[in-house]
Design an enzyme around this catalytic site. Structure first.
Site, mmCIF file in Angstrom:
data_model
loop_
_atom_site.group_PDB
_atom_site.id
_atom_site.type_symbol
_atom_site.label_atom_id
_atom_site.label_comp_id
_atom_site.label_asym_id
_atom_site.label_seq_id
_atom_site.Cartn_x
_atom_site.Cartn_y
_atom_site.Cartn_z
ATOM 1 N N ASN A 219 -4.362 -0.766 10.143
ATOM 2 C CA ASN A 219 -4.716 -1.707 9.070
ATOM 3 C C ASN A 219 -3.417 -2.239 8.467
ATOM 4 O O ASN A 219 -2.743 -1.527 7.724
ATOM 5 C CB ASN A 219 -5.553 -0.968 8.011
ATOM 6 C CG ASN A 219 -5.856 -1.824 6.804
ATOM 7 O OD1 ASN A 219 -5.667 -3.041 6.822
ATOM 8 N ND2 ASN A 219 -6.335 -1.198 5.732
ATOM 9 N N LYS B 11 -3.016 -4.509 6.312
ATOM 10 C CA LYS B 11 -3.182 -4.941 4.909
ATOM 11 C C LYS B 11 -2.512 -6.291 4.669
ATOM 12 O O LYS B 11 -2.476 -7.125 5.579
ATOM 13 C CB LYS B 11 -2.644 -3.862 3.957
ATOM 14 C CG LYS B 11 -3.193 -2.470 4.274
ATOM 15 C CD LYS B 11 -2.990 -1.497 3.149
ATOM 16 C CE LYS B 11 -3.325 -0.108 3.627
ATOM 17 N NZ LYS B 11 -3.487 0.843 2.559
ATOM 18 N N GLU C 192 -9.614 -0.059 -1.164
ATOM 19 C CA GLU C 192 -8.858 -1.044 -1.960
ATOM 20 C C GLU C 192 -9.759 -2.201 -2.368
ATOM 21 O O GLU C 192 -9.596 -2.779 -3.444
ATOM 22 C CB GLU C 192 -7.633 -1.530 -1.161
ATOM 23 C CG GLU C 192 -6.546 -0.454 -1.115
ATOM 24 C CD GLU C 192 -5.604 -0.551 0.059
ATOM 25 O OE1 GLU C 192 -5.586 -1.580 0.759
ATOM 26 O OE2 GLU C 192 -4.873 0.435 0.296
ATOM 27 N N GLY D 57 -2.142 5.905 1.291
ATOM 28 C CA GLY D 57 -0.841 5.385 0.863
ATOM 29 C C GLY D 57 -0.063 6.336 -0.033
ATOM 30 O O GLY D 57 0.924 5.932 -0.649
ATOM 31 N N SER E 164 -2.816 8.513 4.945
ATOM 32 C CA SER E 164 -1.463 9.041 5.166
ATOM 33 C C SER E 164 -1.276 9.682 6.544
ATOM 34 O O SER E 164 -0.566 10.676 6.672
ATOM 35 C CB SER E 164 -1.081 10.019 4.045
ATOM 36 O OG SER E 164 -1.015 9.335 2.802
HETATM 37 C C1 PEP Z 1 -5.685 2.682 4.904
HETATM 38 O O1 PEP Z 1 -5.232 1.706 4.340
HETATM 39 O O2 PEP Z 1 -6.833 2.665 5.341
HETATM 40 C C2 PEP Z 1 -4.829 3.859 5.033
HETATM 41 C C3 PEP Z 1 -5.349 4.934 5.566
HETATM 42 O O3 PEP Z 1 -3.551 3.751 4.579
HETATM 43 P P1 PEP Z 1 -2.357 4.826 4.762
HETATM 44 O O4 PEP Z 1 -2.369 5.244 6.215
HETATM 45 O O5 PEP Z 1 -1.128 4.079 4.392
HETATM 46 O O6 PEP Z 1 -2.658 5.973 3.872
#
Ligand code: PEP
Length: 257
Positions: free
Chosen positions: A11, A13, A102, A178, A218
């Site tokens: 993703n 984003k 989000e 995140g 993460s």
């Molecule tokens: C996400 O945005 O779905 C996500 C899991 O982000 P991250 O891997 O940065 O925690």
């Protein structure tokens, strides 16, 4: 049941210009040259879907990389300024993330809207990547299970036993997204089991064993292997680390059985 191939979803984003995204895709492809032992999906911003769709067609060797949108409108067409519909996306992408935390948190997206998005995606041939998960307060209050079950109950309310096979459920605890703090193995397995059991109860064993359930929050090159070896984990949804070609490639490799 663990399905044969893991699915690794990136993703991106709200990151990268089209030119930067194209280079990122090329680098990911290069890092994974010849690899075919996973389903790889990247979800760039909507503006990037068309150029990246063309770019992918120019790649002559494995890996096969598929595209997903990060979101779709809960309307099909009409006076909805700024929205992008499933009908617009379906020629370019195979999947759409729906209900990312989000969007739920920052844009006030409700489970009723998410229910409509899931139905519209399926109607127009997009496979939903439906995100569910509790926030930290809900976990501390012992409400994590109920929150996830309520989300599933509403978000899947219009889905049939045949359609559930096409849906990927992403368990993403909000507190792990995140933050660099990923959920503990026991917490992940517990939730994956809860979700699988909920699907089995609602849609029957056969239909429910065919839909994929992944973890997100993460995930990085170091923890990916252990996470994907957990019971019931069919893959991962990756945010930050999906913008780093070497690390994303390491995560994809970590999913190889
Ligand atoms: C996400 O945005 O779905 C996500 C899991 O982000 P991250 O891997 O940065 O925690």
């Amino acid at each position: 049941m663990n399905l044969p191939h893991k699915i690794i979803i990136g993703n991106w984003k709200l990151n990268d210009t089209i030119a930067e995204g194209t280079v990122l895709l090329q680098k990911i492809h290069q890092e994974l040259k010849g690899f075919s032992a996973a389903t790889i999906v990247v979800c760039p911003p909507a503006t990037h879907l068309y150029p990246l769709h063309r770019e992918l067609k120019s790649f002559k060797s494995d890996p096969k990389i598929e595209l997903g949108a990060q979101n779709i409108s809960d309307y099909e067409a009409g006076a909805h300024t700024g929205e992008v519909s499933a009908i617009m996306v379906r020629d370019l992408a195979k999947y759409s993330i729906i209900g990312h935390s989000e969007r739920r948190t920052h844009y006030g997206e409700t489970d009723d809207q998410i229910t409509r998005k899931v139905a519209i995606a399926l109607e127009h041939g997009l496979q939903p990547i439906l995100c569910v998960g509790e926030n930290l307060a809900q976990r501390h209050d012992g409400k994590a299970h109920q929150v996830v079950l309520d989300q599933l109950n509403t978000d899947l309310s219009d889905v049939t036993a045949d359609e559930i096979k096409k849906i990927i459920i992403a368990y993403e605890p909000v507190w792990a997204i995140g933050t660099g703090t990923f959920a503990k193995p026991g917490e992940i397995e517990d939730m994956l089991r809860l979700i699988r059991n909920a699907l089995v109860q609602r849609f029957g064993r056969l239909a429910s064993t065919e839909s994929r359930i992944v973890y997100g929050g993460s995930v990085d090159g170091e923890n990916a292997k252990a996470i994907m070896q957990l019971q019931g984990c069919d893959g991962v949804l990756v945010g930050g680390a999906s913008l780093k070609p070497k690390e994303f490639a390491a995560i994809v490799h970590a999913g190889q059985k």
